[in-house]
Design a protein around this motif. Structure first.
Motif, PDB file in Angstrom:
ATOM      1  N   ALA A   1       0.849  -1.296   0.001  1.00  0.00           N
ATOM      2  CA  ALA A   1       0.134  -0.115   0.023  1.00  0.00           C
ATOM      3  C   ALA A   1       0.820   1.365   0.024  1.00  0.00           C
ATOM      4  O   ALA A   1       0.426   2.038  -0.505  1.00  0.00           O
ATOM      5  N   GLY A   2       1.952   1.191   0.862  1.00  0.00           N
ATOM      6  CA  GLY A   2       2.703   2.497   0.926  1.00  0.00           C
ATOM      7  C   GLY A   2       3.704   2.642  -0.331  1.00  0.00           C
ATOM      8  O   GLY A   2       4.701   3.749  -0.217  1.00  0.00           O
ATOM      9  N   GLY A   3       3.685   1.931  -1.420  1.00  0.00           N
ATOM     10  CA  GLY A   3       4.534   1.995  -2.555  1.00  0.00           C
ATOM     11  C   GLY A   3       5.659   1.298  -2.256  1.00  0.00           C
ATOM     12  O   GLY A   3       6.512   1.437  -3.348  1.00  0.00           O
ATOM     13  N   THR A   4       5.941   0.533  -1.182  1.00  0.00           N
ATOM     14  CA  THR A   4       7.000  -0.447  -1.197  1.00  0.00           C
ATOM     15  C   THR A   4       7.055  -1.663  -2.038  1.00  0.00           C
ATOM     16  O   THR A   4       5.952  -2.147  -2.312  1.00  0.00           O
ATOM     17  N   GLU A   5       8.145  -2.108  -2.302  1.00  0.00           N
ATOM     18  CA  GLU A   5       8.167  -3.595  -3.304  1.00  0.00           C
ATOM     19  C   GLU A   5       8.885  -4.425  -2.417  1.00  0.00           C
ATOM     20  O   GLU A   5       9.854  -4.233  -1.678  1.00  0.00           O
TER      21      GLU A   5
END
Length: 114
Positions: free
Chosen positions: A34-38
């Motif tokens: 959700a926070g854009g982390t991969e």
């Protein structure tokens, strides 16, 4: 547990540059949070001259993530030692409920440092 198979193929005829056998290929699949982390899920790499079409497959299941992924990303890189020669990436979603629906994505390797 639900499973999906990611299939890919690479053909030297479709590449915008010539391949050398000392180039290293890296193909990675990431889960996007959700926070854009991969988060890296799967990876394969090796030295390939790819004289003929080359096919790879990744097996994914929806239990590989402790938190649900908002999407997925596949990234392909071609390296000459540490120098990025070409790369491609694409984000996509997976419909875990659809048993047989195919999703096709065409990644085009873009030259970087030739």
């Amino acid at each position: 547990m639900r499973k999906k198979i990611l299939l890919g193929n690479v053909s030297p005829h479709d590449l915008p540059f010539s391949l050398r056998s000392d180039y290293v290929w890296t193909i990675c699949v990431y889960a996007l949070a959700a926070g854009g982390t991969e988060r890296l899920l799967l990876e394969t790499h090796g030295y390939y001259a790819i004289p003929a079409p080359w096919t790879f497959a990744f097996h994914l299941d929806d239990d590989e993530s402790h938190s649900p992924a908002e999407g997925y990303k596949i990234r392909v890189e071609v390296l000459d030692k540490q120098v990025l020669i070409a790369d491609a990436s694409e984000q996509f979603s997976i419909d875990w409920l659809a048993a047989s629906r195919d999703s096709v994505h065409n990644l085009v390797l873009e030259p970087r440092a030739i």
